[in-house]
Design a protein around this motif. Structure first.
Motif, PDB file in Angstrom:
ATOM      1  N   UNK A  14      -3.817  -2.862   8.402  1.00  0.00           N
ATOM      2  CA  UNK A  14      -3.305  -2.446   9.707  1.00  0.00           C
ATOM      3  C   UNK A  14      -2.647  -1.072   9.581  1.00  0.00           C
ATOM      4  N   UNK A  15      -1.982  -0.635  10.650  1.00  0.00           N
ATOM      5  CA  UNK A  15      -1.536   0.748  10.775  1.00  0.00           C
ATOM      6  C   UNK A  15      -0.351   1.107   9.892  1.00  0.00           C
ATOM      7  N   UNK A  46       0.849  -1.201   0.000  1.00  0.00           N
ATOM      8  CA  UNK A  46       0.000   0.000   0.000  1.00  0.00           C
ATOM      9  C   UNK A  46       0.878   1.242   0.000  1.00  0.00           C
ATOM     10  N   UNK A  47       0.308   2.343  -0.432  1.00  0.00           N
ATOM     11  CA  UNK A  47       1.070   3.582  -0.552  1.00  0.00           C
ATOM     12  C   UNK A  47       1.025   4.421   0.723  1.00  0.00           C
ATOM     13  N   UNK A  48       0.115   4.076   1.603  1.00  0.00           N
ATOM     14  CA  UNK A  48      -0.051   4.821   2.848  1.00  0.00           C
ATOM     15  C   UNK A  48      -0.611   3.878   3.904  1.00  0.00           C
ATOM     16  N   UNK A  49      -0.755   4.370   5.127  1.00  0.00           N
ATOM     17  CA  UNK A  49      -1.277   3.542   6.216  1.00  0.00           C
ATOM     18  C   UNK A  49      -2.721   3.139   5.924  1.00  0.00           C
ATOM     19  N   UNK A  50      -3.049   1.888   6.221  1.00  0.00           N
ATOM     20  CA  UNK A  50      -4.339   1.344   5.780  1.00  0.00           C
ATOM     21  C   UNK A  50      -5.133   0.704   6.915  1.00  0.00           C
ATOM     22  N   UNK A  51      -4.961   1.188   8.132  1.00  0.00           N
ATOM     23  CA  UNK A  51      -5.680   0.597   9.259  1.00  0.00           C
ATOM     24  C   UNK A  51      -7.195   0.705   9.053  1.00  0.00           C
ATOM     25  N   UNK A  52      -7.853  -0.428   8.961  1.00  0.00           N
ATOM     26  CA  UNK A  52      -9.297  -0.540   8.738  1.00  0.00           C
ATOM     27  C   UNK A  52      -9.745  -0.002   7.380  1.00  0.00           C
ATOM     28  N   UNK A  53      -8.824   0.362   6.507  1.00  0.00           N
ATOM     29  CA  UNK A  53      -9.214   0.807   5.175  1.00  0.00           C
ATOM     30  C   UNK A  53      -9.755  -0.377   4.366  1.00  0.00           C
TER      31      UNK A  53
END
Length: 448
Positions: A202-203, A164-171
């Protein structure tokens, strides 16, 4: 899958290979592939064997000196591998393959007590002797990268691109780009009798989490270990790789293995006081044992050099010994109510050997019950910044020293088991002490 189902699948030529394995000290599944008919004719009934050096190796498969269990002086003989037929399962990601997990025995007939599965069995047998059972579930976090393992190895694991390109917590948006992988993972694990509750972003960048449906500790330990290997194989088949390192990058969050636990008797949770609608006296005693003894058993939650780099302030990993209701800054987070009331141990990293972590939690908690301990007042606030709270061990060296001095560990695990794991830890510390790292080269090459 039972033996009759396996026979039917072999007769229909759906299965032609059986992986006969056992978990080593690092949690790797070690063993051999045998033909299906040979498994039915010989291995299922009489077991097989493997070299006993397999419990006394480092990560590079080099035999280590100083172990009483197996050594050059004794000639590195064999252990007996006895299949636990209750662990038979399909491996949908490996066409035509099934797997069975074994317990290790000496030729004399005695169980190899140092083997991780044996360590857990000993604690569960003690619990069963009191008419109690443990219900437990693990959560695993890991990073997914857009390259396969071979390419990652060739690059010395540098410059890997997160999925992923950025943080994805719950995305749910960016994780969808890898949903084909995670859908396959969830569904194929279900076919392998590893029921997955959920997967989520996750984060960290490229970080994901998978939660398992709770079960008995030995069953959960087996599922946990098969999942780790199976997940690596599934993502490799899709041209990617994952890591269960506790701290893969100094600039990123670590990966945990949160463990949810409760103790039951006669169909009811001993952790819950139905009249008071709160944690019971038994729960407070059990948690009191965990609070008292977890520091000296921390090796079983954090077994590598890298494990302790995960314990950073404001990192979602604990740094202090405290407990609280639904507070993610403490070591023990308490959640739920009624029969779902449970404790969550946030100390183990994704690199933990599940059998050993589960065993340590059962042992510490039941010691608290035996000693009539109490967990003390619940913590409120941000444990990261509270200087009054005791800190977790800060290195594998410290954890090994604490384990060596632990009278509880020697009492509940046995002298030989403690000496074995203390020596295992110290061999890893010595290897790291002798290594020359990239950090040293960058810091000193030109400027010293």
């Amino acid at each position: 899958m039972n033996i009759q189902t396996l026979k039917s699948k072999i007769a229909r030529k759906e299965i032609d290979t059986v992986l006969v394995v056992f978990p080593d000290v690092f949690g790797r599944l070690i063993g051999k592939r045998v033909t299906a008919h040979y498994f039915l004719d010989y291995v299922a009934k009489g077991g097989t064997h493997s070299c006993n050096y397999l419990l006394t190796l480092n990560m590079e498969m080099e035999p280590l000196s100083g172990f009483k269990l197996a050594n050059w002086e004794k000639g590195f003989g064999d252990f007996d591998m006895r299949p636990d037929l209750g662990t038979l399962r399909l491996l949908p990601w490996q066409p035509g393959a099934a797997m069975v997990i074994c317990d290790l025995y000496h030729h004399s007939g005695g169980r190899v007590e140092e083997a991780p599965r044996s360590v857990l069995k000993r604690q569960l047998e003690a619990l069963q002797g009191k008419g109690m059972v443990c219900k437990i579930a693990s959560e695993l976090e890991f990073f997914l990268y857009n390259t396969n393992y071979h390419t990652a190895f060739d690059s010395n694991y540098k410059g890997l691109t997160p999925s992923s390109d950025y943080r994805i917590d719950y995305h749910t948006l960016q994780p969808a780009r890898d949903e084909a992988i995670f859908r396959a993972m969830r569904n194929q694990m279900e076919e392998a009798e590893i029921p997955v509750e959920s997967s989520k972003g996750e984060w960290g960048k490229g970080q994901h989490e998978v939660n398992f449906v709770y079960d008995a500790p030995l069953v959960m330990g087996d599922r946990h270990m098969v999942f780790k290997q199976g997940a690596k194989e599934i993502v490799e088949q899709n041209g990617k790789c994952i890591t269960f390192m506790a701290k893969v990058d100094a600039g990123e969050v670590g990966s945990s293995c949160h463990i949810h636990q409760s103790i039951w008797q006669k169909g009811k949770s001993l952790f819950w006081d139905a009249k008071r609608k709160e944690g019971s006296k038994f729960f407070r005693q059990f948690l009191g044992g965990l609070m008292k003894y977890s520091p000296e058993l921390s090796y079983f939650y954090a077994p590598t050099i890298n494990s302790y780099k995960r314990y950073q302030s404001a990192s979602w990993a604990p740094t202090k010994m405290a407990w609280a209701y639904d507070n993610r800054t403490v070591g023990f987070r308490v959640v739920g109510e009624g029969n779902s009331f449970r404790l969550e141990n946030r100390m183990p990293g994704a690199d933990a050997n599940a059998y050993l972590a589960f065993a340590a939690m059962v042992a510490a908690g039941m010691a608290g019950v035996k000693e009539n301990l109490d967990c003390g007042e619940l913590y409120e606030g941000n444990a990261y910044v509270d200087p009054k709270l005791p800190s977790l061990p800060k290195s594998l060296r410290e954890a090994a020293d604490l384990l060596e001095k632990s009278s509880l560990a020697r009492q509940v695990f046995g002298e030989s088991v403690v000496e074995f794991y203390v020596h295992t830890a110290r061999c890893e510390v010595e290897a790291f002490d002798n290594a020359v790292t990239d950090w040293e080269r960058v810091r000193y090459f030109e400027r010293i």
